[in-house]
Design an enzyme around this catalytic site. Structure first.
Site, PDB file in Angstrom:
ATOM      1  CB  SER A 174      -0.912   0.019   1.229  1.00 34.29           C
ATOM      2  OG  SER A 174      -1.584   1.254   1.279  1.00 34.29           O
ATOM      3  CG  LEU A 209      -9.163   2.748 -11.487  1.00 32.13           C
ATOM      4  CD1 LEU A 209      -9.623   3.387 -12.778  1.00 32.13           C
ATOM      5  CD2 LEU A 209     -10.294   1.957 -10.853  1.00 32.13           C
ATOM      6  CG  ASP A 249     -12.194   4.017  -4.586  1.00 34.89           C
ATOM      7  OD1 ASP A 249     -11.144   4.581  -4.225  1.00 34.89           O
ATOM      8  OD2 ASP A 249     -12.421   2.813  -4.374  1.00 34.89           O
ATOM      9  CE  LYS A 300     -11.699  -0.450  -2.013  1.00 32.09           C
ATOM     10  NZ  LYS A 300     -11.429   0.213  -3.280  1.00 32.09           N
ATOM     11  N   GLY A 337     -15.642  -5.253 -11.092  1.00 31.98           N
ATOM     12  CA  GLY A 337     -15.484  -5.341  -9.638  1.00 31.98           C
ATOM     13  C   GLY A 337     -15.876  -4.050  -8.941  1.00 31.98           C
ATOM     14  CB  THR A 389      -7.844  -1.740   0.445  1.00 37.31           C
ATOM     15  OG1 THR A 389      -7.620  -2.032  -0.937  1.00 37.31           O
ATOM     16  CG2 THR A 389      -6.872  -2.535   1.299  1.00 37.31           C
ATOM     17  CE1 TYR A 415      -0.814   2.388  -5.858  1.00 35.64           C
ATOM     18  CE2 TYR A 415      -3.096   2.553  -6.570  1.00 35.64           C
ATOM     19  CZ  TYR A 415      -2.158   2.167  -5.639  1.00 35.64           C
ATOM     20  OH  TYR A 415      -2.565   1.540  -4.490  1.00 35.64           O
ATOM     21  CG  ASN A 473     -12.836   4.502  -0.388  1.00 39.80           C
ATOM     22  OD1 ASN A 473     -13.688   5.231   0.129  1.00 39.80           O
ATOM     23  ND2 ASN A 473     -11.921   4.961  -1.210  1.00 39.80           N
ATOM     24  N   GLY A 504     -13.761  -4.703 -16.776  1.00 39.26           N
ATOM     25  CA  GLY A 504     -13.850  -5.253 -15.420  1.00 39.26           C
ATOM     26  C   GLY A 504     -15.144  -4.835 -14.753  1.00 39.26           C
TER      27      GLY A 504
END
Ligand code: NAP
Length: 257
Positions: free
Chosen positions: A14, A214, A106, A64, A135, A60, A216, A85, A133
């Site tokens: 994280s 999304l 988010d 969630k 999710g 996370t 990083y 979140n 996706g």
């Protein structure tokens, strides 16, 4: 000192502590942000009772949705998405059990990051978007897109079963070339599997298309590289991460005036 933190299962990767600590330093907030890996969501009860100074935490994967039964109230965004979140803890002197409320930053984090990306690319957000996706993050992205006025949203899934969801096979070259905004919300390309990317026809991506990942880590994913090779404008998820963290500080009400 204000105590905050992050709950999840595997948290060693994280970047949230680094981002939060930077905000604390810059804003002069006397706070610490800790990682709380939990084997099971039920451990949240013990965590909160053992840390009376804790006023909130981020949530996370994979908690969630699982955190929701522990919450007394949800904000409209969290309710719409069905995922949380950010949690705020209210300590009431009348009760031995604190009350918890949940929010989803988010949505606002993505909305701000996407708006800036589109402005920097000098590309107005058009009516249609493709989300790869289905999710939790995809739901936050779709909520943000609806708030930005986009009405034509198509989800792409390995197992499509809803009306606005298609398979990767159905995402043909024609559909891709008509999409002005493509967002990767799958974990494909995330470190250490950096060579993978969603299975779409990248050659069909039109120059100038906005392609947002999304992820990083790495900062430039395979999805971004392949979209860029077709002339698309690309963004990773780092700004979204920073903005959702900022919005959590606002939700906790700890940003000085
Ligand atoms: P998630 O609930 O696990 O959902 C990811 C979705 O991706 C799944 O529902 C699945 O959709 C698809 N998927 C998973 N594995 C796949 C595979 N091998 N091949 C193709 N599709 C696959 O995760 P999430 O919470 O939505 O997070 C998704 C990503 O967003 C993660 O990488 C996370 O780190 C990132 N994220 C970033 C930020 C930020 O601030 N930048 C915030 C939140 C999340 P189908 O089953 O329908 O195919």
């Amino acid at each position: 000192m204000i105590q905050l933190g992050l709950i999840g299962k595997k948290l060693s990767h994280s970047r949230s502590p680094e981002i939060m600590d930077k905000y604390f330093r810059n804003l002069g907030i006397d706070a610490c942000y800790s990682l709380f890996p939990l084997d099971d969501i039920s451990a949240i009860v013990g965590l909160i009772s053992s840390r009376p100074g804790l006023i909130g935490f981020n949530v996370t994967i994979p908690y969630k949705e699982l955190i929701i039964p522990y919450l007394a109230e949800l904000t409209p965004e969290a309710l719409e998405i069905g995922a949380v979140n950010t949690v705020k803890i209210y300590h009431d002197s009348q009760s031995s059990v604190p009350s918890l409320t949940g929010h989803n930053t988010d949505v606002s984090g993505f909305k701000r990051a996407l708006s800036e990306f589109a402005a920097e690319a000098d590309a107005p957000l058009s009516e249609n978007a493709v989300i790869l996706g289905t999710g939790g993050a995809s739901k936050a992205v779709a909520c943000a897109l609806r708030q930005l006025g986009l009405s034509d949203i198509t989800f792409v899934s390995r197992t499509p079963c809803k009306s606005n969801t298609i398979s990767y096979r159905d995402l043909n070259a024609d559909l891709i070339s008509r999409s002005r905004l493509i967002i990767n919300t799958t974990p494909l390309g995330l470190w250490p599997e950096t060579d993978s990317c969603p299975p779409i026809d990248y050659k069909a991506v039109k120059p100038g298309t906005l392609c947002f990942d999304l992820i990083y880590n790495p900062l430039e994913t395979m999805f971004m590289k392949r979209c860029k090779a077709s002339g698309a404008k690309v963004s990773n998820g780092l700004k979204m991460l920073e903005y959702q963290a900022w919005d959590a500080l606002e939700y906790w009400n700890i940003i000085p005036d």
